[in-house]
Design an enzyme around this catalytic site. Structure first.
Site, mmCIF file in Angstrom:
data_model
loop_
_atom_site.group_PDB
_atom_site.id
_atom_site.type_symbol
_atom_site.label_atom_id
_atom_site.label_comp_id
_atom_site.label_asym_id
_atom_site.label_seq_id
_atom_site.Cartn_x
_atom_site.Cartn_y
_atom_site.Cartn_z
ATOM 1 N N SER A 122 0.443 7.933 6.868
ATOM 2 C CA SER A 122 -0.966 7.538 6.774
ATOM 3 C C SER A 122 -1.594 7.357 8.145
ATOM 4 C CB SER A 122 -1.112 6.269 5.940
ATOM 5 O OG SER A 122 -0.111 5.352 6.252
ATOM 6 N N HIS A 143 -1.273 13.709 2.251
ATOM 7 C CA HIS A 143 -1.501 12.262 2.228
ATOM 8 C C HIS A 143 -1.979 11.825 0.848
ATOM 9 C CE1 HIS A 143 -3.768 8.536 3.881
ATOM 10 N NE2 HIS A 143 -2.537 8.229 3.569
ATOM 11 N N GLU A 155 -5.063 14.270 0.696
ATOM 12 C CA GLU A 155 -5.562 14.929 1.905
ATOM 13 C C GLU A 155 -4.508 15.943 2.360
ATOM 14 O OE1 GLU A 155 -8.247 11.379 3.894
ATOM 15 O OE2 GLU A 155 -6.138 11.492 4.426
ATOM 16 N N ASN A 193 -9.502 7.247 5.745
ATOM 17 C CA ASN A 193 -9.414 6.052 6.589
ATOM 18 C C ASN A 193 -10.423 6.089 7.730
ATOM 19 O OD1 ASN A 193 -7.591 4.608 5.134
ATOM 20 N ND2 ASN A 193 -5.799 5.391 6.225
#
Ligand SMILES: NC(=O)c1ccc[n+]([C@@H]2O[C@H](COP(=O)([O-])OP(=O)(O)OC[C@H]3O[C@@H](n4cnc5c(N)ncnc54)[C@H](O)[C@@H]3O)[C@@H](O)[C@H]2O)c1
Length: 501
Positions: A122, A143, A155, A193
């Site tokens: 991550s 991800h 992702e 993120n």
């Protein structure tokens, strides 16, 4: 990879993520080889997956026969050598560079040359994980989000040396398990993120400036801006011990980009154990896991002075709303009148002074999301208490929620939404992801009802520009400088989804 049969998947690491990844692949018909350095962890994960499938049968989401077939496709193995038949191996081991590099280097010897090594990291760069691996072109980021069966986003992240065709291959693989793939470049925070920074950083910034309390900010974001959760509810849910390192890491990885500058508050709150739900107290208190919200402040029951509404953004709706509520309006800022303004990106003080209005009688009302939901009113430092209460009472008529905040350029919702849209535009500008994928990923990964690009379009790119420009001017803070992606599309009067020609 054979087209006739589903690729054989390897999953290494049987913790929170690995077990979810293994589950979704066996459910989608893949044979899955499953391994963990800890045998008890592997056994616990297999039991967990079995229980999940049993629960799915009980809820009529699959038949007993389908669950039985899925569990039969899960093969726990005790050595890496057993991964030789795999087409794709996904690692979900500890989040540290060297162990991931060492694992892929060992697997490179065991697997066929065309087998793919995928990392669920991550926060580490896929390119760095791939660097020492023989055949870095076969390494890619996949991800997943927690909990994997429910969070339908993945992702796909190619490293700098990843074979270009791997992105399409992984996109097909993820489509095949019923999840939604989005592609992001190998950059700090990847897509979700990175895009998620706006909500947290601006929420904390508003708190730091003393504009409003956490629950006021959350109320405005839910009930005016239409978000499912405000920043402080989300921070409490995730846990500040998890969120704060991400804030710090993304800020540092972008070489101290002011847009991502964290607040000084989180480290102290972490030190005090105010982590959120998990410790029973964060920005809210929790009683047996249930959030305790402060009691709402009742609107005052008072006689209202006449109200003067200053022409400008939102004045027509404000005027009509007050007329419908039976409020007496006046045509000029007469000496006894409450003076209402509705600025974009400006604070109440500078707007009152610019318009030559008496700041002791001036109150601002946020026009950005209209007045259908919660209404935000904002005072100057010298607004008389009876004028603040009159504005509160007038706007609360008809049972509407009203949040009274201190002076702020752009209130709460304007600042939050402009910041979120601006960061999304910068992600598009840096070609980290397409505007469509940015919206898709923030909706699936962050739970936004509308992606920031479409939201920016609905509110108007020119208005978002006005808010950011005014914010930057008022604060002198480069965190509010508008992204070129936004600036150009606002100037051209086109959608934020407009790609480069
Ligand atoms: N937890 C999340 O919300 C989340 C979300 C997205 C991505 N990730 C990433 O997924 C990965 C795993 O996270 P997690 O939360 O599942 O961790 P976890 O601690 O729950 O599980 C990790 C598992 O890996 C095993 N392990 C550690 N080193 C190993 C090795 N060298 N070989 C084989 N097994 C090994 C451990 O025994 C443990 O069972 C990390 O890279 C993390 O950053 C986590």
């Amino acid at each position: 990879m054979s087209a006739a049969t589903k690729p054989v998947i390897g999953v290494i690491g049987a913790g929170t993520m690995g077990r979810g990844i293994a589950q979704v692949f066996v459910q989608a018909g893949h044979r899955v080889l499953f391994h963990d350095a800890s045998t008890p962890a592997l056994e616990a994960a297999c039991t967990f997956i079995g229980d999940m499938l049993t629960r799915a049968v009980a809820k009529d989401r699959m038949t007993q026969a389908e669950a039985g077939a899925a569990i039969a496709r899960l093969e726990p193995v005790d050595s890496l050598d057993s991964f030789a038949p795999c087409d794709v191996v996904i690692e979900a081991i500890v989040e540290a560079l060297e162990p991931k590099q060492a694992l892929f280097t060992k697997l490179a010897d065991i697997l066929r040359n065309d087998a793919i090594l995928a990392t669920n990291t991550s926060s580490l760069a896929v390119t760095r994980i791939a660097a020492p691996v023989p055949g870095p072109e076969r390494v890619v980021g996949l991800h997943f989000f927690n909990p994997v069966p429910l969070m339908k986003l993945v992702e796909v992240i190619p490293g700098l040396r990843t074979r270009p065709d791997l992105v399409a291959e992984m996109t097909t693989l993820i489509d095949g398990i019923g999840h939604t793939p989005v592609t992001a470049t190998d950059s700090p925070g990847f897509l979700v993120n990175h895009a998620g920074r706006g909500l947290y950083t601006e929420g904390l910034r508003l708190l730091q400036e003393g504009v409003a309390t956490p629950h006021q900010i959350d109320d405005v974001m839910r009930e005016a801006a239409g978000f499912r959760m405000g920043p402080f509810e989300l921070l409490d849910l995730t846990g500040l011990d998890v969120s704060f390192p991400v804030m710090q890491s993304i800020y540092e990885q972008f070489w101290q980009e002011p847009r991502f500058r964290p607040s000084p508050m989180p480290p102290l709150r972490v030190a005090a154990g105010l982590l959120g739900r998990k410790t029973g107290e964060g920005f809210y208190r929790y009683d047996a896991g249930k959030i305790i919200r402060p009691a709402p402040v009742e609107a005052p029951d008072i006689d209202l002075p006449p109200v003067y509404v200053t022409p400008g953004d939102g004045a027509a709706e404000l005027t009509q709303t007050l007329l419908d509520a039976g409020v007496t309006l006046c045509n000029s800022p007469s000496p006894e009148a409450l003076l209402l303004i509705s600025p974009l990106g400006r604070d109440a003080t500078s707007t009152a002074l610019d318009l030559d209005l008496d700041p002791t009688r001036t109150v601002a009302v946020d026009p950005l999301f209209g007045l259908a939901g919660r209404r935000t009113v904002m005072t100057t430092p010298v607004t008389r208490p009876e004028m603040r209460e009159a504005a509160f009472a007038a706007l609360a008529r008809g049972g509407k929620g009203v949040t009274v905040i201190h002076d702020s350029p752009g209130f709460v919702a304007q600042r939050m939404v402009a910041t979120i849209t601006n960061i999304a535009c910068e992600i598009a500008q840096a070609r980290i992801a397409t505007p469509e994928d940015i919206d898709r990923a923030t909706m699936l990964g962050l739970g936004y009802r509308i992606g920031p690009m479409v939201l920016g379009d609905r509110l108007g790119p020119a208005r978002i520009m006005t808010i950011l420009t005014a914010l930057q001017e008022a604060t002198g803070d480069p965190r509010y400088r508008p992204s070129l992606w936004l600036k150009r599309r606002a100037a051209l009067g086109v959608s934020l989804l407009t790609p480069e020609g």
